[in-house]
Scaffold this motif. Sequence first.
Motif, PDB file in Angstrom:
ATOM      1  N   SER A  21       0.835  -1.198   0.000  1.00  0.00           N
ATOM      2  CA  SER A  21       0.000   0.000   0.000  1.00  0.00           C
ATOM      3  C   SER A  21       0.873   1.252   0.000  1.00  0.00           C
ATOM      4  CB  SER A  21      -0.919  -0.010   1.223  1.00  0.00           C
ATOM      5  OG  SER A  21      -1.672   1.174   1.293  1.00  0.00           O
ATOM      6  N   ASP A  22       0.341   2.331  -0.595  1.00  0.00           N
ATOM      7  CA  ASP A  22       1.067   3.605  -0.629  1.00  0.00           C
ATOM      8  C   ASP A  22       0.667   4.522   0.526  1.00  0.00           C
ATOM      9  OD1 ASP A  22       2.415   2.898  -2.964  1.00  0.00           O
ATOM     10  OD2 ASP A  22       0.760   3.590  -4.213  1.00  0.00           O
ATOM     11  N   SER A  23      -0.589   4.441   0.945  1.00  0.00           N
ATOM     12  CA  SER A  23      -1.110   5.337   1.971  1.00  0.00           C
ATOM     13  C   SER A  23      -1.054   4.678   3.338  1.00  0.00           C
ATOM     14  CB  SER A  23      -2.559   5.730   1.634  1.00  0.00           C
ATOM     15  OG  SER A  23      -3.130   6.499   2.669  1.00  0.00           O
ATOM     16  N   LEU A  24      -0.670   5.446   4.350  1.00  0.00           N
ATOM     17  CA  LEU A  24      -0.600   4.925   5.707  1.00  0.00           C
ATOM     18  C   LEU A  24      -1.979   4.791   6.338  1.00  0.00           C
ATOM     19  CD1 LEU A  24       0.845   4.176   8.373  1.00  0.00           C
ATOM     20  CD2 LEU A  24       1.042   6.637   8.834  1.00  0.00           C
ATOM     21  N   VAL A  25      -2.822   5.781   6.196  1.00  0.00           N
ATOM     22  CA  VAL A  25      -4.105   5.840   6.901  1.00  0.00           C
ATOM     23  C   VAL A  25      -5.227   5.387   5.974  1.00  0.00           C
ATOM     24  CG1 VAL A  25      -5.703   7.307   8.174  1.00  0.00           C
ATOM     25  CG2 VAL A  25      -3.240   7.743   8.303  1.00  0.00           C
ATOM     26  N   PRO A  26      -5.942   4.296   6.308  1.00  0.00           N
ATOM     27  CA  PRO A  26      -7.085   3.883   5.486  1.00  0.00           C
ATOM     28  C   PRO A  26      -8.193   4.935   5.523  1.00  0.00           C
ATOM     29  CG  PRO A  26      -6.415   2.138   7.001  1.00  0.00           C
ATOM     30  CD  PRO A  26      -5.702   3.380   7.417  1.00  0.00           C
ATOM     31  N   THR A  27      -9.032   4.916   4.505  1.00  0.00           N
ATOM     32  CA  THR A  27     -10.092   5.923   4.390  1.00  0.00           C
ATOM     33  C   THR A  27     -11.036   5.894   5.577  1.00  0.00           C
ATOM     34  OG1 THR A  27      -9.970   5.722   1.983  1.00  0.00           O
ATOM     35  CG2 THR A  27     -11.934   6.783   2.904  1.00  0.00           C
ATOM     36  N   GLU A  28     -11.447   4.711   6.008  1.00  0.00           N
ATOM     37  CA  GLU A  28     -12.389   4.600   7.113  1.00  0.00           C
ATOM     38  C   GLU A  28     -11.813   5.182   8.400  1.00  0.00           C
ATOM     39  OE1 GLU A  28     -15.468   3.750   7.217  1.00  0.00           O
ATOM     40  OE2 GLU A  28     -15.634   3.257   5.108  1.00  0.00           O
ATOM     41  N   LEU A  29     -10.536   4.941   8.643  1.00  0.00           N
ATOM     42  CA  LEU A  29      -9.920   5.476   9.853  1.00  0.00           C
ATOM     43  C   LEU A  29      -9.783   6.987   9.762  1.00  0.00           C
ATOM     44  CD1 LEU A  29      -8.691   4.605  12.556  1.00  0.00           C
ATOM     45  CD2 LEU A  29      -6.466   4.634  11.439  1.00  0.00           C
ATOM     46  N   ALA A  30      -9.490   7.511   8.585  1.00  0.00           N
ATOM     47  CA  ALA A  30      -9.372   8.961   8.410  1.00  0.00           C
ATOM     48  C   ALA A  30     -10.704   9.660   8.674  1.00  0.00           C
ATOM     49  CB  ALA A  30      -8.885   9.279   7.002  1.00  0.00           C
ATOM     50  N   ARG A  31     -11.819   8.971   8.362  1.00  0.00           N
ATOM     51  CA  ARG A  31     -13.143   9.542   8.627  1.00  0.00           C
ATOM     52  C   ARG A  31     -13.598   9.320  10.064  1.00  0.00           C
ATOM     53  NH1 ARG A  31     -15.051   7.363   3.326  1.00  0.00           N
ATOM     54  NH2 ARG A  31     -16.027   5.681   4.508  1.00  0.00           N
ATOM     55  N   GLY A  32     -12.809   8.501  10.816  1.00  0.00           N
ATOM     56  CA  GLY A  32     -13.177   8.241  12.193  1.00  0.00           C
ATOM     57  C   GLY A  32     -14.201   7.157  12.338  1.00  0.00           C
ATOM     58  N   GLY A  33     -14.471   6.397  11.281  1.00  0.00           N
ATOM     59  CA  GLY A  33     -15.498   5.365  11.367  1.00  0.00           C
ATOM     60  C   GLY A  33     -14.928   3.995  11.185  1.00  0.00           C
ATOM     61  N   GLY A  34     -15.719   3.112  10.567  1.00  0.00           N
ATOM     62  CA  GLY A  34     -15.304   1.741  10.334  1.00  0.00           C
ATOM     63  C   GLY A  34     -15.845   0.814  11.375  1.00  0.00           C
ATOM     64  N   ARG A  35     -15.361  -0.413  11.355  1.00  0.00           N
ATOM     65  CA  ARG A  35     -15.871  -1.427  12.261  1.00  0.00           C
ATOM     66  C   ARG A  35     -15.486  -1.161  13.708  1.00  0.00           C
ATOM     67  NH1 ARG A  35     -13.942  -6.789   9.327  1.00  0.00           N
ATOM     68  NH2 ARG A  35     -12.382  -5.347   8.508  1.00  0.00           N
ATOM     69  N   GLY A  36     -14.539  -0.272  13.930  1.00  0.00           N
ATOM     70  CA  GLY A  36     -14.179   0.040  15.302  1.00  0.00           C
ATOM     71  C   GLY A  36     -15.215   0.831  16.034  1.00  0.00           C
ATOM     72  N   GLY A  37     -16.133   1.440  15.321  1.00  0.00           N
ATOM     73  CA  GLY A  37     -17.240   2.083  15.988  1.00  0.00           C
ATOM     74  C   GLY A  37     -17.042   3.540  16.319  1.00  0.00           C
ATOM     75  N   GLY A  38     -16.574   4.346  15.396  1.00  0.00           N
ATOM     76  CA  GLY A  38     -16.617   5.778  15.615  1.00  0.00           C
ATOM     77  C   GLY A  38     -15.395   6.350  16.287  1.00  0.00           C
ATOM     78  N   HIS A  39     -15.609   7.532  16.910  1.00  0.00           N
ATOM     79  CA  HIS A  39     -14.509   8.319  17.445  1.00  0.00           C
ATOM     80  C   HIS A  39     -14.219   7.913  18.878  1.00  0.00           C
ATOM     81  CE1 HIS A  39     -15.373  11.633  14.318  1.00  0.00           C
ATOM     82  NE2 HIS A  39     -16.206  10.642  14.095  1.00  0.00           N
ATOM     83  N   GLY A  40     -13.209   8.573  19.442  1.00  0.00           N
ATOM     84  CA  GLY A  40     -12.958   8.468  20.865  1.00  0.00           C
ATOM     85  C   GLY A  40     -11.843   7.511  21.202  1.00  0.00           C
ATOM     86  N   GLY A  41     -11.415   7.567  22.466  1.00  0.00           N
ATOM     87  CA  GLY A  41     -10.401   6.663  22.948  1.00  0.00           C
ATOM     88  C   GLY A  41      -9.003   7.089  22.574  1.00  0.00           C
ATOM     89  N   GLY A  42      -8.064   6.188  22.803  1.00  0.00           N
ATOM     90  CA  GLY A  42      -6.674   6.467  22.495  1.00  0.00           C
ATOM     91  C   GLY A  42      -6.265   5.835  21.180  1.00  0.00           C
ATOM     92  N   LEU A  43      -5.290   6.452  20.534  1.00  0.00           N
ATOM     93  CA  LEU A  43      -4.761   5.945  19.271  1.00  0.00           C
ATOM     94  C   LEU A  43      -3.249   5.846  19.387  1.00  0.00           C
ATOM     95  CD1 LEU A  43      -4.912   5.245  16.200  1.00  0.00           C
ATOM     96  CD2 LEU A  43      -4.686   7.710  15.768  1.00  0.00           C
ATOM     97  N   ALA A  44      -2.708   4.683  19.032  1.00  0.00           N
ATOM     98  CA  ALA A  44      -1.265   4.492  18.944  1.00  0.00           C
ATOM     99  C   ALA A  44      -0.929   4.124  17.506  1.00  0.00           C
ATOM    100  CB  ALA A  44      -0.804   3.398  19.895  1.00  0.00           C
ATOM    101  N   VAL A  45       0.013   4.850  16.920  1.00  0.00           N
ATOM    102  CA  VAL A  45       0.459   4.589  15.559  1.00  0.00           C
ATOM    103  C   VAL A  45       1.868   4.023  15.641  1.00  0.00           C
ATOM    104  CG1 VAL A  45       0.841   5.557  13.275  1.00  0.00           C
ATOM    105  CG2 VAL A  45      -0.938   6.523  14.748  1.00  0.00           C
ATOM    106  N   VAL A  46       2.051   2.811  15.115  1.00  0.00           N
ATOM    107  CA  VAL A  46       3.348   2.137  15.163  1.00  0.00           C
ATOM    108  C   VAL A  46       3.938   2.162  13.759  1.00  0.00           C
ATOM    109  CG1 VAL A  46       4.566   0.004  15.679  1.00  0.00           C
ATOM    110  CG2 VAL A  46       2.573   0.661  17.047  1.00  0.00           C
ATOM    111  N   LEU A  47       5.071   2.857  13.626  1.00  0.00           N
ATOM    112  CA  LEU A  47       5.727   3.012  12.330  1.00  0.00           C
ATOM    113  C   LEU A  47       7.103   2.370  12.378  1.00  0.00           C
ATOM    114  CD1 LEU A  47       5.002   6.805  11.694  1.00  0.00           C
ATOM    115  CD2 LEU A  47       3.656   4.871  10.891  1.00  0.00           C
ATOM    116  N   SER A  48       7.464   1.698  11.291  1.00  0.00           N
ATOM    117  CA  SER A  48       8.839   1.215  11.145  1.00  0.00           C
ATOM    118  C   SER A  48       9.622   2.131  10.217  1.00  0.00           C
ATOM    119  CB  SER A  48       8.842  -0.213  10.596  1.00  0.00           C
ATOM    120  OG  SER A  48       8.063  -0.306   9.430  1.00  0.00           O
ATOM    121  N   GLY A  49       9.045   3.270   9.900  1.00  0.00           N
ATOM    122  CA  GLY A  49       9.636   4.292   9.041  1.00  0.00           C
ATOM    123  C   GLY A  49       8.539   5.281   8.708  1.00  0.00           C
ATOM    124  N   ALA A  50       8.875   6.468   8.266  1.00  0.00           N
ATOM    125  CA  ALA A  50       7.865   7.463   7.947  1.00  0.00           C
ATOM    126  C   ALA A  50       8.362   8.369   6.835  1.00  0.00           C
ATOM    127  CB  ALA A  50       7.502   8.299   9.179  1.00  0.00           C
TER     128      ALA A  50
END
Length: 395
Positions: A300-329
């Motif tokens: 993949s070329d993009s780091l952030v999927p569309t659903e996550l960028a909109r704050g939705g998806g199967r995770g159920g909306g906004h809120g909570g904590g987010l940890a982004v694990v990168l092996s490079g940026a």
Amino acid sequence: MPRLTGRGVAVLVGGVVCVLLGQFLGYPVLRGIAGAALGAVLAAFLVTAKRPRVSVSREVYPERVRRGEAAFARLRVENPGTRRQGELTADDVVGVGFQAVTVRPLAPGAQAVYHYELPTDRRGRFQVGPLTMRRSDPLGLGASSQTTGDTTTLWVHPRVYPVRALAGGRPRHHHEGRTGDDPLHGSLDLRDVREYVVGDEVRHLHWKAVARTGQLMVREYTDPEQPRFTVLLDTRRPLSTPDGFEEAVDLAGSLLAASSLAGHHCRLVTPEALDVSERGGPVGTRRLLDELCQLAPCDSDSLVPTELARGGGRGGGHGGGLAVVLSGAVEADLGALAALRRHYSTTIVLVLGGMAPIELPDGMRRAEVDVPGVRVLRVSNAQDAARRWNTLVAA
């Protein structure tokens, strides 16, 4: 099906040559040697043609381990026949390799149990079995094999380091101000105060808000599934080495396991549209680690999927904590990560091995680039990340 080994083929060819030479030259000794050689080959066929009659059962314990931990197989071989079973060599399939086991001779009705360690140095889901029984004659001229027994699965999860759970839910505000910074723990935590609609519980009326607004207002409580915790794991192939990718998976597994075992609703997201959401607890933890167990780099070329960028998806909306694990940026990731922070109460980015150099307008390059509004931790490996994470969460 019996077959000749390399030695058996050589003896057979030598026997045929001796027959021809003895016939044409008239040497009885050569004909005698040829007879012995061809007789040995025939005997090898007769010995190895007999199929081994054994029943095999196998257990793997534990069936789920973390990378580097010990896992064992228990192999039970039984002779259900009425004749003695000779010695066998068994090759047990373990992933893409084999584990050789020497099965000693078994009397009628006897059984033997063998234990051996399974390799757990690589993360993945590995098939153990079936068993290939091999037998050969005493001279090693012939051999036969038979596949028997069932198969089982060994799950090698990523290595999990002890980390603190990051608790966080949707911001809690109402007409009396913010309720505090304590973590959300369930349906007794107040999330908001809103206008009354038909069907709302009368006992949830907020009388101070009613007096202040002149309208019926009710308390709205948090979803019992909260707190929530999301991990965005960068699996893009061009930005990670094999060792760096494994370190990133170990770190993501550590963060998810800690939050899930603390009872948080957890979500795992990758750039290649993997989006897994699980309730907290041992079962949810196992399912998340199972997903990480089979994860592979993507293109993949993009780091952030569309659903996550909109704050939705199967995770159920906004809120909570987010940890982004990168092996490079790269530079394109920075804006996407900054845009995510508005969906989450806390956003932490962990960059393993530092950040890739970024081109600046003046032609200079620098590697230390911060993401606005996001806490960035640059760490050397997963163990270092766990230590830095614990210090940050404790503070």
